[in-house]
Design a protein around this motif. Structure first.
Motif, PDB file in Angstrom:
ATOM      1  N   THR A 125      -7.193   6.097  -0.800  1.00  0.00           N
ATOM      2  CA  THR A 125      -7.031   4.861  -1.562  1.00  0.00           C
ATOM      3  C   THR A 125      -6.503   3.765  -0.637  1.00  0.00           C
ATOM      4  OG1 THR A 125      -4.731   5.329  -2.135  1.00  0.00           O
ATOM      5  CG2 THR A 125      -6.439   6.236  -3.596  1.00  0.00           C
ATOM      6  N   ILE A 126      -6.470   2.536  -1.141  1.00  0.00           N
ATOM      7  CA  ILE A 126      -5.905   1.425  -0.364  1.00  0.00           C
ATOM      8  C   ILE A 126      -4.440   1.709  -0.035  1.00  0.00           C
ATOM      9  CG2 ILE A 126      -5.258  -1.009  -0.420  1.00  0.00           C
ATOM     10  CD1 ILE A 126      -8.194  -0.616   0.000  1.00  0.00           C
ATOM     11  N   ASN A 127      -3.701   2.255  -1.008  1.00  0.00           N
ATOM     12  CA  ASN A 127      -2.289   2.575  -0.764  1.00  0.00           C
ATOM     13  C   ASN A 127      -2.139   3.616   0.340  1.00  0.00           C
ATOM     14  OD1 ASN A 127      -1.324   0.790  -2.656  1.00  0.00           O
ATOM     15  ND2 ASN A 127      -1.201   2.309  -4.301  1.00  0.00           N
ATOM     16  N   GLN A 129      -4.238   4.107   2.821  1.00  0.00           N
ATOM     17  CA  GLN A 129      -4.599   3.479   4.093  1.00  0.00           C
ATOM     18  C   GLN A 129      -3.471   2.592   4.625  1.00  0.00           C
ATOM     19  OE1 GLN A 129      -8.770   1.891   4.306  1.00  0.00           O
ATOM     20  NE2 GLN A 129      -8.922   2.712   2.223  1.00  0.00           N
ATOM     21  N   THR A 130      -2.845   1.837   3.730  1.00  0.00           N
ATOM     22  CA  THR A 130      -1.752   0.970   4.180  1.00  0.00           C
ATOM     23  C   THR A 130      -0.554   1.791   4.643  1.00  0.00           C
ATOM     24  OG1 THR A 130      -0.951   0.758   1.899  1.00  0.00           O
ATOM     25  CG2 THR A 130      -2.432  -0.955   2.706  1.00  0.00           C
ATOM     26  N   TYR A 155      -5.150  -4.031  11.992  1.00  0.00           N
ATOM     27  CA  TYR A 155      -6.084  -3.369  11.075  1.00  0.00           C
ATOM     28  C   TYR A 155      -5.568  -3.473   9.640  1.00  0.00           C
ATOM     29  CZ  TYR A 155      -7.765   0.585   8.313  1.00  0.00           C
ATOM     30  OH  TYR A 155      -8.246   1.367   7.295  1.00  0.00           O
ATOM     31  N   LEU A 156      -4.267  -3.326   9.475  1.00  0.00           N
ATOM     32  CA  LEU A 156      -3.647  -3.358   8.149  1.00  0.00           C
ATOM     33  C   LEU A 156      -3.806  -4.721   7.478  1.00  0.00           C
ATOM     34  CD1 LEU A 156      -1.708  -2.047   6.038  1.00  0.00           C
ATOM     35  CD2 LEU A 156       0.193  -2.791   7.490  1.00  0.00           C
ATOM     36  N   ARG A 158      -6.129  -6.777   6.780  1.00  0.00           N
ATOM     37  CA  ARG A 158      -7.181  -7.020   5.785  1.00  0.00           C
ATOM     38  C   ARG A 158      -6.994  -6.202   4.505  1.00  0.00           C
ATOM     39  NH1 ARG A 158      -9.863  -4.238   9.956  1.00  0.00           N
ATOM     40  NH2 ARG A 158     -10.643  -2.159   9.381  1.00  0.00           N
ATOM     41  N   LEU A 159      -6.034  -5.293   4.502  1.00  0.00           N
ATOM     42  CA  LEU A 159      -5.762  -4.487   3.308  1.00  0.00           C
ATOM     43  C   LEU A 159      -4.639  -5.073   2.458  1.00  0.00           C
ATOM     44  CD1 LEU A 159      -5.792  -0.917   4.943  1.00  0.00           C
ATOM     45  CD2 LEU A 159      -7.685  -2.071   3.782  1.00  0.00           C
TER      46      LEU A 159
END
Length: 599
Positions: A125-127, A129-130, A155-156, A158-159
């Motif tokens: 999920t986005i969470n 990945q962050t 990289y982070l 854009r999230l």
């Protein structure tokens, strides 16, 4: 199960919570961690079956980590027997284990968790990945892989939500500012993506021109035109946003209050020469007025400076004079070159000193980070030695450290008796002598030193250390690390003179351990004394010139740093300058600078 029960009981006692009577209604349902205390989560984990128990323990470990207890989080994770039953718990476990490892200072283990093949192949999920990006960035930061740390944050970017970008940009910029300007420029040219290349080029210009705000502002404006669509251009780091203000608010008349006669005259002259050299190197426009503090009181000189339209005072140098100024009603900023003797403060007084106690603190922080505990201290039998030993003793015991023994020395040539007694060699030799007498035979014998010493802290000058260090090695202490302050090293010493210092680790100012920059080289070629005992004061004059335009910036931005000739400079909440020094170790008679990290 007994281990689990005892651990849960311990947590309940600590938190004062009672055991809940209800059980989770659905075994496979993920626990609602935000509504439950740490002890409740652990108890429910004991009551639940398999998957639900794992989920409760994961939630409990996350709660412990959020509460700042990384050690307990690690213990809770160790209770999970099989976290990889399903992908969801496997992913949560690996990320949480990595975060916990970072919090415990184990970056290598954290990166191992994040590199696990199960995490690499999972649906994230986005969470997720962050969290992975932040944790990997923090792990790289711990290993001093600053560019790699910044890349993770880039990289982070854009999230994240727009509201989170500013703080992320601060983290990116802070990491990159740890890298030398030349390396930043080289890596910018090699960068594949424009996002990374833009950040590297921005940090390169900021680092290269940090000592000249006007030049830095000019280069920043050029960068903004070239990178107008870059994410950093839309949300600049806070320190760069302040540049226009820094340039416009620079003082036009500056007073130097320094002792140019008497006992402190050589130091005062060195500071003056370092300051003036920096001023002319930048073609400074400010008027400089120099006052000799041996001709009048500090109060009289401050009043005289005000009457002459001075907008900033740099100095005085002596503790007594700084203490006197601290009691005045100052309506212009004063950058004092020492600290008050009674810890008194003044909102317009900034205290910049080269106190040896600051180095003691750095030694303590370093050995503590290496998880060393038992210290042996050797120091000179005079006021300087006693004062610094007392500072070390107080700071080290506050960290939970132990001083197993200590000894003083005077102006002696032979340190054998001193070292033998400290290392308990005499007792070892006596035991061998007694054994020979008992059995009536001679035998070969190698004395043994005491085994309860983790490190030796040596307070000494180069001449004294040249006698003590080889004696420690001779009496079987060659495997015990020796730490010292900057007093151990004179940059004018030849490698032949310093060969007996091999192995000693010490902290010192960048001026003495690196070729700092072109101004440093010019100063050293102009004044021979800038390489000897007065080197720190030439460096101080140089840093005073580079520091004064940034005072308000350092005050408003608590994480802001200036990379100076006397160290990495910060300003604390009491308007005191704090310096982080470099570390070096003698090898073949030459100090080799290197970052010191926890082992």
């Amino acid at each position: 199960m007994l281990k689990h029960y005892l651990f849960v009981s311990f947590v309940v006692v600590l938190t004062g919570c009672t055991t809940p009577t209800e059980r989770p209604s659905e075994t496979g349902k993920k626990p609602r961690a935000p509504d439950q205390s740490l002890s409740t989560l652990l108890i429910r984990a004991e009551q639940a079956e398999d998957l639900a128990a794992t989920e409760f323990r994961l939630a409990a470990a996350a709660r412990a980590l959020d509460l700042g207890d990384a050690r307990q989080a690690k213990q809770i994770l160790e209770l999970i027997s099989n976290p990889h039953t399903v992908e969801s718990t496997s992913t949560d476990y690996l990320i949480l284990a990595a975060r916990t490892a970072v919090a415990n200072g184990d970056a290598k283990r954290a990166l191992s968790f994040l590199g696990d093949r199960r995490l690499q192949s999972a649906t994230l999920t986005i969470n997720h990945q962050t969290s992975i990006a932040r944790t990997r960035s923090d792990a790289y930061q711990q290993t001093r892989s600053f560019v790699a740390s910044a890349r993770e944050r880039i990289y982070l970017d854009r999230l994240l939500e727009d509201s989170e970008l500013e703080e992320n940009h601060e983290q990116i910029f802070s990491s990159l500012m740890e890298v030398p300007a030349r390396s930043l420029a080289t890596q910018a040219n090699r960068a594949i993506t424009s996002d990374v290349r833009g950040w590297l080029s921005l940090a390169a210009l900021a680092k290269l021109h940090q000592n000249d705000p006007l030049k830095q502002l000019h280069e920043l404006n050029k960068w903004k035109r070239a990178w107008s669509h870059h994410t950093a251009s839309r949300s600049l780091p806070r320190s760069l946003k302040m540049l226009s203000r820094i340039v416009s608010e620079r003082p036009s008349v500056i007073a130097l209050l320094l002792p140019l006669q008497g006992d402190l005259s050589s130091r005062g002259q060195a500071i003056r020469d370092g300051f003036i050299a920096a001023h002319y190197e930048q073609n400074g426009s400010a008027q400089i007025i120099i006052y000799d503090t041996t001709t009048a009181t500090a109060t009289e000189l401050v009043n005289r400076a005000k009457a002459q339209g001075v907008e900033l005072i740099i100095g005085p140098l002596s503790k007594d004079a700084v203490t006197e100024i601290a009691s005045l009603n100052l309506n212009i900023p004063v950058l004092a070159l020492n600290r008050t003797s009674d810890n008194s403060l003044n909102p317009n007084l900034y205290q910049f000193g080269l106190a040896p106690e600051d180095e003691i603190i750095q030694v303590i922080e370093q050995v503590h980070s290496e998880r060393l505990k038992h210290a042996l201290v050797i120091y000179p039998d005079r006021e300087w030695g006693s004062r610094n030993f007392a500072a070390f003793e107080q700071g080290w015991r506050a960290k939970g450290g132990n001083i197993v023994d200590s000894a003083t020395f005077s102006n002696q040539r032979d340190y054998s008796d001193l070292v033998k007694k400290l290392l308990d060699i005499d007792s070892s030799e006596k035991r061998a002598s007694d054994l020979r007498r008992i059995i009536g035979e001679r035998f070969e014998f190698t004395p043994r030193r005491r085994q309860d010493i983790d490190f030796i802290f040596l307070l000494a000058n180069p001449g004294q250390a040249r006698g003590i260090n080889p004696t420690l090695e001779h009496f079987y202490a060659e495997d015990i690390p020796v730490y010292a302050t900057s007093h151990i090293y004179e940059s004018s010493d030849s490698w032949i003179d310093a060969i007996d210092l091999d192995g000693i680790r010490f902290c010192d100012i960048p001026w003495k351990l690196t070729s700092f920059d072109t101004i440093q080289k010019k100063i050293q070629s102009t004044w021979n004394r800038a390489d000897g005992q007065l080197a720190p004061f030439y460096a101080m004059g140089l840093d005073a010139h580079r520091l004064y335009p940034r005072l308000q910036q350092l005050k408003e931005l608590s994480n802001e740093r200036l990379y100076g000739a006397t160290g990495i400079i910060r300003l604390n909440q009491n308007n005191e300058i704090e310096r982080e020094l470099m570390w070096a170790r003698f090898k073949d008679g030459t100090p080799v600078s290197a970052p010191m990290s926890a082992q």
